[in-house]
Design a protein around this motif. Structure first.
Motif, PDB file in Angstrom:
ATOM      1  N   GLY A 287       0.764  -1.102   0.058  1.00 30.74           N
ATOM      2  CA  GLY A 287       0.029   0.209   0.057  1.00 30.74           C
ATOM      3  C   GLY A 287       0.895   1.295  -0.025  1.00 30.74           C
ATOM      4  N   VAL A 288       2.079   0.992   0.691  1.00 31.85           N
ATOM      5  CA  VAL A 288       2.941   2.450   0.687  1.00 31.85           C
ATOM      6  C   VAL A 288       3.572   2.450  -0.634  1.00 31.85           C
ATOM      7  CG1 VAL A 288       5.155   3.227   1.549  1.00 31.85           C
ATOM      8  CG2 VAL A 288       3.412   2.041   3.264  1.00 31.85           C
ATOM      9  N   GLY A 289       3.834   1.297  -1.170  1.00 36.11           N
ATOM     10  CA  GLY A 289       4.446   1.579  -2.645  1.00 36.11           C
ATOM     11  C   GLY A 289       3.377   2.176  -3.607  1.00 36.11           C
ATOM     12  N   ALA A 290       2.168   1.746  -3.651  1.00 36.86           N
ATOM     13  CA  ALA A 290       1.293   2.249  -4.483  1.00 36.86           C
ATOM     14  C   ALA A 290       0.932   3.588  -4.235  1.00 36.86           C
ATOM     15  CB  ALA A 290      -0.155   1.292  -4.165  1.00 36.86           C
ATOM     16  N   ALA A 291       0.883   3.964  -3.030  1.00 36.38           N
ATOM     17  CA  ALA A 291       0.858   5.564  -2.826  1.00 36.38           C
ATOM     18  C   ALA A 291       1.929   6.362  -3.353  1.00 36.38           C
ATOM     19  CB  ALA A 291       0.650   5.851  -1.323  1.00 36.38           C
ATOM     20  N   ILE A 292       3.004   5.706  -3.261  1.00 38.19           N
ATOM     21  CA  ILE A 292       4.390   6.596  -3.807  1.00 38.19           C
ATOM     22  C   ILE A 292       4.095   6.510  -5.562  1.00 38.19           C
ATOM     23  CG2 ILE A 292       6.835   6.045  -4.288  1.00 38.19           C
ATOM     24  CD1 ILE A 292       6.931   4.889  -1.266  1.00 38.19           C
ATOM     25  N   ALA A 293       3.963   5.512  -5.911  1.00 40.24           N
ATOM     26  CA  ALA A 293       3.692   5.382  -7.236  1.00 40.24           C
ATOM     27  C   ALA A 293       2.625   6.254  -7.967  1.00 40.24           C
ATOM     28  CB  ALA A 293       3.320   3.901  -7.704  1.00 40.24           C
ATOM     29  N   GLU A 294       1.471   6.434  -6.951  1.00 38.98           N
ATOM     30  CA  GLU A 294       0.315   7.327  -7.561  1.00 38.98           C
ATOM     31  C   GLU A 294       0.870   8.662  -7.252  1.00 38.98           C
ATOM     32  OE1 GLU A 294      -3.110   5.753  -5.495  1.00 38.98           O
ATOM     33  OE2 GLU A 294      -2.723   3.846  -6.576  1.00 38.98           O
ATOM     34  N   SER A 295       1.778   9.161  -6.361  1.00 40.30           N
ATOM     35  CA  SER A 295       2.021  10.485  -6.017  1.00 40.30           C
ATOM     36  C   SER A 295       2.509  11.392  -7.164  1.00 40.30           C
ATOM     37  CB  SER A 295       3.190  10.433  -4.766  1.00 40.30           C
ATOM     38  OG  SER A 295       4.370  10.141  -5.306  1.00 40.30           O
ATOM     39  N   GLY A 296       3.265  11.066  -8.275  1.00 37.03           N
ATOM     40  CA  GLY A 296       3.937  11.656  -8.947  1.00 37.03           C
ATOM     41  C   GLY A 296       5.248  12.354  -8.703  1.00 37.03           C
ATOM     42  N   LEU A 297       5.560  12.127  -7.261  1.00 37.03           N
ATOM     43  CA  LEU A 297       6.520  12.519  -6.761  1.00 37.03           C
ATOM     44  C   LEU A 297       7.968  11.869  -7.180  1.00 37.03           C
ATOM     45  CD1 LEU A 297       5.433  12.829  -3.135  1.00 37.03           C
ATOM     46  CD2 LEU A 297       5.938  14.991  -4.585  1.00 37.03           C
ATOM     47  N   GLN A 298       9.032  12.605  -7.460  1.00 34.73           N
ATOM     48  CA  GLN A 298      10.244  12.003  -7.826  1.00 34.73           C
ATOM     49  C   GLN A 298      10.862  11.229  -6.502  1.00 34.73           C
ATOM     50  OE1 GLN A 298      11.806  12.424 -10.813  1.00 34.73           O
ATOM     51  NE2 GLN A 298       9.668  13.198 -11.314  1.00 34.73           N
ATOM     52  N   ARG A 299      11.379  10.037  -6.886  1.00 30.58           N
ATOM     53  CA  ARG A 299      11.942   9.213  -5.854  1.00 30.58           C
ATOM     54  C   ARG A 299      12.896   9.818  -4.975  1.00 30.58           C
ATOM     55  NH1 ARG A 299      12.935   7.125  -2.177  1.00 30.58           N
ATOM     56  NH2 ARG A 299      13.712   4.766  -1.439  1.00 30.58           N
ATOM     57  N   GLU A 300      13.646  10.569  -5.494  1.00 33.03           N
ATOM     58  CA  GLU A 300      14.666  11.193  -4.609  1.00 33.03           C
ATOM     59  C   GLU A 300      14.108  12.351  -3.651  1.00 33.03           C
ATOM     60  OE1 GLU A 300      15.017  12.938  -8.820  1.00 33.03           O
ATOM     61  OE2 GLU A 300      14.837  10.978  -7.817  1.00 33.03           O
ATOM     62  N   GLU A 301      12.869  12.619  -3.913  1.00 30.73           N
ATOM     63  CA  GLU A 301      12.146  13.700  -2.892  1.00 30.73           C
ATOM     64  C   GLU A 301      11.994  12.767  -1.512  1.00 30.73           C
ATOM     65  OE1 GLU A 301       9.106  16.559  -4.382  1.00 30.73           O
ATOM     66  OE2 GLU A 301       9.623  15.397  -6.258  1.00 30.73           O
ATOM     67  N   LEU A 302      11.615  11.446  -1.790  1.00 29.88           N
ATOM     68  CA  LEU A 302      11.098  10.622  -0.675  1.00 29.88           C
ATOM     69  C   LEU A 302      12.231   9.968   0.128  1.00 29.88           C
ATOM     70  CD1 LEU A 302       8.260   9.019  -2.680  1.00 29.88           C
ATOM     71  CD2 LEU A 302       8.056  10.922  -0.914  1.00 29.88           C
ATOM     72  N   PHE A 303      11.897   9.792   1.457  1.00 30.37           N
ATOM     73  CA  PHE A 303      12.737   9.007   2.276  1.00 30.37           C
ATOM     74  C   PHE A 303      11.948   7.819   2.854  1.00 30.37           C
ATOM     75  CE2 PHE A 303      15.158   7.523   5.800  1.00 30.37           C
ATOM     76  CZ  PHE A 303      16.488   7.865   5.451  1.00 30.37           C
ATOM     77  N   ILE A 304      12.147   6.536   2.343  1.00 25.27           N
ATOM     78  CA  ILE A 304      11.411   5.123   2.918  1.00 25.27           C
ATOM     79  C   ILE A 304      12.145   4.298   3.563  1.00 25.27           C
ATOM     80  CG2 ILE A 304      10.083   3.562   1.767  1.00 25.27           C
ATOM     81  CD1 ILE A 304       9.187   6.404   1.075  1.00 25.27           C
ATOM     82  N   THR A 305      11.562   4.259   4.751  1.00 27.54           N
ATOM     83  CA  THR A 305      12.161   3.080   5.706  1.00 27.54           C
ATOM     84  C   THR A 305      11.209   1.833   5.792  1.00 27.54           C
ATOM     85  OG1 THR A 305      13.168   4.723   7.198  1.00 27.54           O
ATOM     86  CG2 THR A 305      12.866   2.785   8.126  1.00 27.54           C
ATOM     87  N   THR A 306      12.004   0.557   5.786  1.00 25.53           N
ATOM     88  CA  THR A 306      11.045  -0.392   6.128  1.00 25.53           C
ATOM     89  C   THR A 306      12.424  -1.444   7.021  1.00 25.53           C
ATOM     90  OG1 THR A 306       9.783  -2.327   5.523  1.00 25.53           O
ATOM     91  CG2 THR A 306      11.708  -2.131   4.026  1.00 25.53           C
TER      92      THR A 306
END
Length: 272
Positions: free
Chosen positions: A56-75
């Protein structure tokens, strides 16, 4: 939109100090909730394999239109995966739909299994590969950290621990500071398991600054240098939790909240 301060990590990377956590967020609701958080302005999302909501997190990222480098993702690596950390990481990355994560954590030391050193050596490989930009631990106490430092090569970038005014883990935070390990606070508001917001030290500061008690506690964390990710399923509360950069607690207010320490753990003990 407020600019979130970044904390410099010991490996040269930096992390947004305020993020959004998805612990206990219903997998079926995760995409909507994380999408709301991203729209509010959060760029740091904290999930884990055991939460069941990485997809679900991944789907929200994909739908956001944000560049990957704008995000900080932890698992995070779950306890029963310590002996197969590389495979578990691959599975998490696939569920997230990402080429890399910004931070990968050992979720608990799980000392009864005694495999956290082995797991950490696998995380060192992941960092070397670049698929986990930074690596760290969660719920590690001083003894667990001392053993990692003695038996492995990489100092954790962060230790994510239960931390709120009634339970501040001074020994662990002091050890972390001494070794350049950043502290992330989970349950930053105490999970509502004690009347934190009604305490005069918190309620009084909220009245003084025209803020909510939750905003005051988040602000206390930020001024202490903690990385913090409150969670909420409600967009209005997400926005409120994000609106904490236009005021500052006084030294006296900070001291009064810090004095609420009473070893009041509300979650599981890391040795159990």
């Amino acid at each position: 939109m407020a600019s979130v301060p970044r904390i410099q990590l010991n490996d040269g990377h930096s992390i947004p100090q305020l993020g959004f956590g998805v612990f206990k967020v219903d997998p079926d609701e995760t995409t909507r909730i994380v999408s709301d958080a991203l729209e509010v302005g959060y760029r740091h999302i904290d999930t884990a394999r055991i939460y069941g909501n990485e997809a679900g997190v991944g789907a929200a990222i994909a739908e956001s239109g944000l560049q990957r480098e704008e995000l900080f993702i932890t698992t995070k690596l779950w306890n029963d995966d310590h002996s197969r950390a590389l495979d578990a990481f691959d599975a998490s990355l696939e569920r997230l739909g990402l080429d890399y994560v910004d931070l990968y954590l050992i979720h608990w030391p799980s000392p009864k299994d005694d495999r956290y050193v082995e797991a950490w050596q696998s995380l060192e490989q992941l960092r070397e590969s670049g698929r986990a930009r930074s690596i760290g631990v969660s719920n590690f106490l001083v003894g667990h950290l001392e053993r990692l430092l003695a038996e492995t090569d990489v100092v954790p970038a962060v230790d994510q621990i239960e931390l709120h005014p009634a339970h501040q883990q001074p020994a662990t935070t002091a050890f972390a500071e001494e070794h350049g390990i950043a502290i992330e606070a989970w349950s930053p508001l105490g999970q509502g398991k004690y009347p934190l917001f009604e305490l005069p030290e918190v309620a009084g500061a909220a009245a003084t600054h025209g803020k909510s008690p939750a905003q005051v506690v988040i602000r206390w964390h930020l001024q202490r240098g903690h990385i913090v990710f409150p969670k909420s399923n409600r967009r209005a509360r997400m926005a409120e939790n994000f609106d904490v950069f236009d005021f500052e607690l006084s030294e006296a207010e900070m001291g009064a909240i810090t004095a609420l320490e009473r070893e009041g753990r509300v979650g599981s003990h890391p040795d159990d």
